[in-house]
Write a protein that holds these residues in place. Structure first.
Motif, PDB file in Angstrom:
ATOM      1  N   GLY A  86     -41.536 -14.947 -37.052  1.00  0.00           N
ATOM      2  CA  GLY A  86     -41.775 -15.510 -38.378  1.00  0.00           C
ATOM      3  C   GLY A  86     -41.259 -16.941 -38.504  1.00  0.00           C
ATOM      4  O   GLY A  86     -40.937 -17.410 -39.580  1.00  0.00           O
ATOM      5  N   TRP A  87     -41.191 -17.635 -37.365  1.00  0.00           N
ATOM      6  CA  TRP A  87     -40.656 -19.008 -37.359  1.00  0.00           C
ATOM      7  C   TRP A  87     -41.780 -20.032 -37.367  1.00  0.00           C
ATOM      8  O   TRP A  87     -42.807 -19.842 -36.750  1.00  0.00           O
ATOM      9  N   SER A  88     -41.557 -21.161 -38.079  1.00  0.00           N
ATOM     10  CA  SER A  88     -42.384 -22.338 -37.838  1.00  0.00           C
ATOM     11  C   SER A  88     -41.516 -23.585 -37.964  1.00  0.00           C
ATOM     12  O   SER A  88     -40.705 -23.710 -38.880  1.00  0.00           O
ATOM     13  N   ASN A  89     -41.692 -24.471 -36.977  1.00  0.00           N
ATOM     14  CA  ASN A  89     -40.919 -25.724 -36.900  1.00  0.00           C
ATOM     15  C   ASN A  89     -39.408 -25.533 -37.009  1.00  0.00           C
ATOM     16  O   ASN A  89     -38.751 -26.107 -37.880  1.00  0.00           O
ATOM     17  N   VAL A  90     -38.863 -24.727 -36.134  1.00  0.00           N
ATOM     18  CA  VAL A  90     -37.411 -24.510 -36.105  1.00  0.00           C
ATOM     19  C   VAL A  90     -36.807 -25.351 -34.965  1.00  0.00           C
ATOM     20  O   VAL A  90     -37.155 -25.163 -33.796  1.00  0.00           O
ATOM     21  N   PRO A  91     -35.901 -26.296 -35.282  1.00  0.00           N
ATOM     22  CA  PRO A  91     -35.315 -27.169 -34.250  1.00  0.00           C
ATOM     23  C   PRO A  91     -34.195 -26.464 -33.495  1.00  0.00           C
ATOM     24  O   PRO A  91     -33.009 -26.778 -33.656  1.00  0.00           O
ATOM     25  N   LEU A  92     -34.571 -25.511 -32.665  1.00  0.00           N
ATOM     26  CA  LEU A  92     -33.610 -24.627 -32.000  1.00  0.00           C
ATOM     27  C   LEU A  92     -32.624 -25.391 -31.124  1.00  0.00           C
ATOM     28  O   LEU A  92     -31.406 -25.148 -31.165  1.00  0.00           O
ATOM     29  N   LYS A  93     -33.143 -26.313 -30.333  1.00  0.00           N
ATOM     30  CA  LYS A  93     -32.293 -27.112 -29.440  1.00  0.00           C
ATOM     31  C   LYS A  93     -31.224 -27.859 -30.246  1.00  0.00           C
ATOM     32  O   LYS A  93     -30.024 -27.767 -29.950  1.00  0.00           O
ATOM     33  N   ALA A  94     -31.657 -28.592 -31.279  1.00  0.00           N
ATOM     34  CA  ALA A  94     -30.729 -29.409 -32.086  1.00  0.00           C
ATOM     35  C   ALA A  94     -29.662 -28.535 -32.744  1.00  0.00           C
ATOM     36  O   ALA A  94     -28.473 -28.871 -32.740  1.00  0.00           O
ATOM     37  N   LYS A  95     -30.081 -27.392 -33.266  1.00  0.00           N
ATOM     38  CA  LYS A  95     -29.126 -26.512 -33.962  1.00  0.00           C
ATOM     39  C   LYS A  95     -28.060 -25.984 -32.998  1.00  0.00           C
ATOM     40  O   LYS A  95     -26.877 -25.947 -33.333  1.00  0.00           O
ATOM     41  N   LEU A  96     -28.487 -25.576 -31.808  1.00  0.00           N
ATOM     42  CA  LEU A  96     -27.512 -25.041 -30.849  1.00  0.00           C
ATOM     43  C   LEU A  96     -26.621 -26.148 -30.286  1.00  0.00           C
ATOM     44  O   LEU A  96     -25.440 -25.917 -30.012  1.00  0.00           O
ATOM     45  N   GLU A  97     -27.169 -27.337 -30.135  1.00  0.00           N
ATOM     46  CA  GLU A  97     -26.334 -28.454 -29.653  1.00  0.00           C
ATOM     47  C   GLU A  97     -25.258 -28.812 -30.676  1.00  0.00           C
ATOM     48  O   GLU A  97     -24.135 -29.174 -30.318  1.00  0.00           O
ATOM     49  N   THR A  98     -25.603 -28.694 -31.957  1.00  0.00           N
ATOM     50  CA  THR A  98     -24.612 -28.928 -33.014  1.00  0.00           C
ATOM     51  C   THR A  98     -23.510 -27.865 -32.949  1.00  0.00           C
ATOM     52  O   THR A  98     -22.323 -28.168 -33.061  1.00  0.00           O
ATOM     53  N   ILE A  99     -23.901 -26.627 -32.743  1.00  0.00           N
ATOM     54  CA  ILE A  99     -22.924 -25.528 -32.695  1.00  0.00           C
ATOM     55  C   ILE A  99     -21.995 -25.645 -31.485  1.00  0.00           C
ATOM     56  O   ILE A  99     -20.779 -25.577 -31.617  1.00  0.00           O
ATOM     57  N   PHE A 100     -22.578 -25.823 -30.296  1.00  0.00           N
ATOM     58  CA  PHE A 100     -21.774 -25.733 -29.068  1.00  0.00           C
ATOM     59  C   PHE A 100     -21.348 -27.087 -28.496  1.00  0.00           C
ATOM     60  O   PHE A 100     -20.432 -27.149 -27.677  1.00  0.00           O
ATOM     61  N   GLY A 101     -22.070 -28.153 -28.849  1.00  0.00           N
ATOM     62  CA  GLY A 101     -21.790 -29.448 -28.217  1.00  0.00           C
ATOM     63  C   GLY A 101     -22.105 -29.453 -26.730  1.00  0.00           C
ATOM     64  O   GLY A 101     -21.497 -30.175 -25.949  1.00  0.00           O
ATOM     65  N   ILE A 102     -23.061 -28.619 -26.333  1.00  0.00           N
ATOM     66  CA  ILE A 102     -23.457 -28.517 -24.915  1.00  0.00           C
ATOM     67  C   ILE A 102     -24.953 -28.858 -24.822  1.00  0.00           C
ATOM     68  O   ILE A 102     -25.740 -28.385 -25.656  1.00  0.00           O
ATOM     69  N   PRO A 103     -25.368 -29.661 -23.826  1.00  0.00           N
ATOM     70  CA  PRO A 103     -26.803 -29.966 -23.672  1.00  0.00           C
ATOM     71  C   PRO A 103     -27.622 -28.676 -23.586  1.00  0.00           C
ATOM     72  O   PRO A 103     -27.302 -27.789 -22.785  1.00  0.00           O
ATOM     73  N   THR A 104     -28.666 -28.582 -24.417  1.00  0.00           N
ATOM     74  CA  THR A 104     -29.444 -27.346 -24.510  1.00  0.00           C
ATOM     75  C   THR A 104     -30.920 -27.669 -24.317  1.00  0.00           C
ATOM     76  O   THR A 104     -31.398 -28.699 -24.781  1.00  0.00           O
ATOM     77  N   CYS A 105     -31.633 -26.818 -23.595  1.00  0.00           N
ATOM     78  CA  CYS A 105     -33.072 -27.034 -23.490  1.00  0.00           C
ATOM     79  C   CYS A 105     -33.823 -25.734 -23.664  1.00  0.00           C
ATOM     80  O   CYS A 105     -33.321 -24.649 -23.388  1.00  0.00           O
ATOM     81  N   VAL A 106     -35.030 -25.904 -24.166  1.00  0.00           N
ATOM     82  CA  VAL A 106     -35.838 -24.770 -24.604  1.00  0.00           C
ATOM     83  C   VAL A 106     -37.191 -24.848 -23.915  1.00  0.00           C
ATOM     84  O   VAL A 106     -37.720 -25.932 -23.725  1.00  0.00           O
ATOM     85  N   ASP A 107     -37.710 -23.717 -23.500  1.00  0.00           N
ATOM     86  CA  ASP A 107     -39.102 -23.669 -23.046  1.00  0.00           C
ATOM     87  C   ASP A 107     -39.665 -22.286 -23.376  1.00  0.00           C
ATOM     88  O   ASP A 107     -38.935 -21.355 -23.731  1.00  0.00           O
ATOM     89  N   ASN A 108     -40.944 -22.216 -23.266  1.00  0.00           N
ATOM     90  CA  ASN A 108     -41.735 -21.009 -23.445  1.00  0.00           C
ATOM     91  C   ASN A 108     -41.225 -19.865 -22.566  1.00  0.00           C
ATOM     92  O   ASN A 108     -40.867 -20.074 -21.413  1.00  0.00           O
TER      93      ASN A 108
END
Lengths: 325, 325
Positions: free
Chosen positions: B93-115
């Motif tokens: 039920g998601w649309s346009n969720v900035p998952l990478k940015a949100k997790l980088e804010t939480i952890f301060g660790i470089p995060t990447c997302v793919d299919n």
């Protein structure tokens, strides 16, 4: 960027004619020569004709052989682009001909060989419709259907050097039999051979009224692309219907390729496309858009090849340059 | 080669569960954690659950967050692997969720997302069935059919980041309607959804005698892959016939992919393949061999994915490492 006095020779070898051109670093044809292939003379006879054609082009350009940095050749295949051996070329009657080695012995110039449709795709990438595009697919519609894949600016060959056999992607598993023995290959539903069969069925068997018979010289055993194009232009119903069907199948294949590889551009060339132009490209674009998932087609260009008959020699010259660098 | 104390976190996010794992430089899972996704909690709620799951895995490995070099996530899509935004995920039920940015804010660790299927393919390439292979295609057969393409050791995304939509390559232009609205997509003839429809038709509508009904708990509204596998093992005629058909279509798609891209390997994974194994892979191999042109299939491997349920977290860890380097 190569300088304008940085010469290579590009050769386009077909079953009926050989074209050789001296091409400068800007992709401009300086001088061109042409001769009949005469496959009956056998591999060595044909290679002599290639030699003569190349010498004629170099001579016409008022250059010496020593000024030519490399020779590139587009040949019917399958072939091995690394060893430069033509494995099998039915319309030449060749099998296992070491074309690269033979020409290197004759001229003492680095020579490279690739499949004719690969070379045509490479020409479009470097100096034709695909300039500035990194990933593109070429589809050539003629007697058969062939293709080539450019990834990151280079031809992609695959493990058996057979990548780009687009004519044998299966689009209609329960469709008509292909020359290869299988059913529903793109070539079996959208090549000139397939189009000819459909038109013969509609006009000769079913007796549908058509202008095509007259436009094609009263016969339909072989149908010229130009006659088809003229009949479509005049709104000839059976021809329009058959070509809509071919366009739909080509468009469906475009959608499959876009779903699978998602390239930036698909370049269409070959006799049928050159004759029909937008009257075939439009149905292709329409079917592709209809079958493509949302967003997958965004910005994907479906265009006509820009180099026409010169794609072969220009592509062969690009091949020569890329292998040298 | 990364050292064994060089840790990253891989996350496999699905519609029902989240898996997070701390993975060392050898691709070994050091510690794993699992939680329910609970999509009803909305994007921020789910992201909190991802956070908790990651912290649990790190904690269980007796490490500090500061020792984790990167986080990789496989997510349902479509998504943008560059920005890390999930464009649309119907089962979340998601649309346009900035998952990478949100997790980088939480952890301060470089995060990447793919299919998720891309990530699964990458896992198989790096630590599974595809080790040592440069160019491979992953095909995952479950409720739907997805895929990924590895070229020269990297995921290939294409212009709209949608490459690998193998489920929507058209294999039977006059075939059954697909969930996408078109006709004859691979997904419409060979996914578990398509297989279920065919089995319902054979057993419920046509009344063919079958052991499947009992094996699937007396109902056929949803059919489990394990029940299908058991029925085939016991020689249940309607199920064998339907699965032969699915295998044939999958094999035809393999032939199309081999003709087009000529990769070295095709890795099959997903629930249907995991349950059926060679009883489905053999018909796939047979149809592919039948439809492939001579030489195109030579040496092309058609294999089962090796990582099973771990492909997601391991692939996500590889993604994290590749983006870092």
């Amino acid at each position: 960027m190569a300088a304008s006095d940085d010469y290579v020779v590009g050769v386009d070898m077909g079953g009926t004619k050989i074209l050789a051109a001296v091409i400068d670093g800007k992709g401009e044809i300086v001088q061109q020569a042409k001769t009949a292939t005469k496959p009956k003379k056998g591999p060595d006879g044909v290679i002599k004709r290639i030699e003569r054609c190349i010498r004629e082009a170099i001579d016409g350009a008022e250059l010496e052989t020593s000024q030519i940095r490399a020779i590139g050749i587009g040949s019917p295949g399958p072939l091995d682009p690394e060893t430069g051996v033509i494995i099998f070329a039915p319309n030449l009657g060749w099998s296992n001909v070491p074309l690269k080695a033979k020409l290197e012995t004759i001229f003492g110039i680095p020579t490279c060989v690739d499949n004719d449709v690969n070379v045509g795709t490479l020409g479009e990438y470097a100096f034709g419709a695909g300039q500035g595009v990194k990933n593109l697919v070429g589809i050539f519609v003629g007697t058969g259907i062939g293709g080539g894949i450019i990834l990151d600016g280079k031809l992609f060959h695959g493990i058996n050097k057979t990548a780009g056999e687009i004519g044998h992607m299966i689009v209609d598993a329960n469709g008509p039999r292909c020359g290869c023995g299988n059913f529903g290959c793109l070539e079996a539903v959208a090549s000139r051979t397939a189009i000819t069969k459909e038109l013969q069925k509609a006009i000769l068997k079913k007796g549908q009224k058509s202008k095509l018979l007259k436009l094609n010289g009263g016969k339909l055993d072989q149908i010229r692309s130009q006659a088809i194009a003229k009949a479509v232009k005049r709104g000839d119903k059976p021809t329009v219907k058959v070509m809509q069907r071919a366009g739909k199948y080509l468009g469906i294949s475009v959608a499959s390729i876009v779903h699978f590889l998602n390239p930036e551009m698909i370049v269409f060339g070959g006799g049928v496309i050159e004759a029909m132009r937008d009257s075939l490209l439009d149905p292709i674009r329409q079917a592709a858009a209809e079958y493509a998932l949302p967003t997958t087609m965004d910005g994907v260009q479906i265009v006509k090849a820009a180099l026409g008959d010169n794609a072969g020699v220009i592509g062969a010259s690009v091949l020569a340059r890329q292998r040298l660098s």
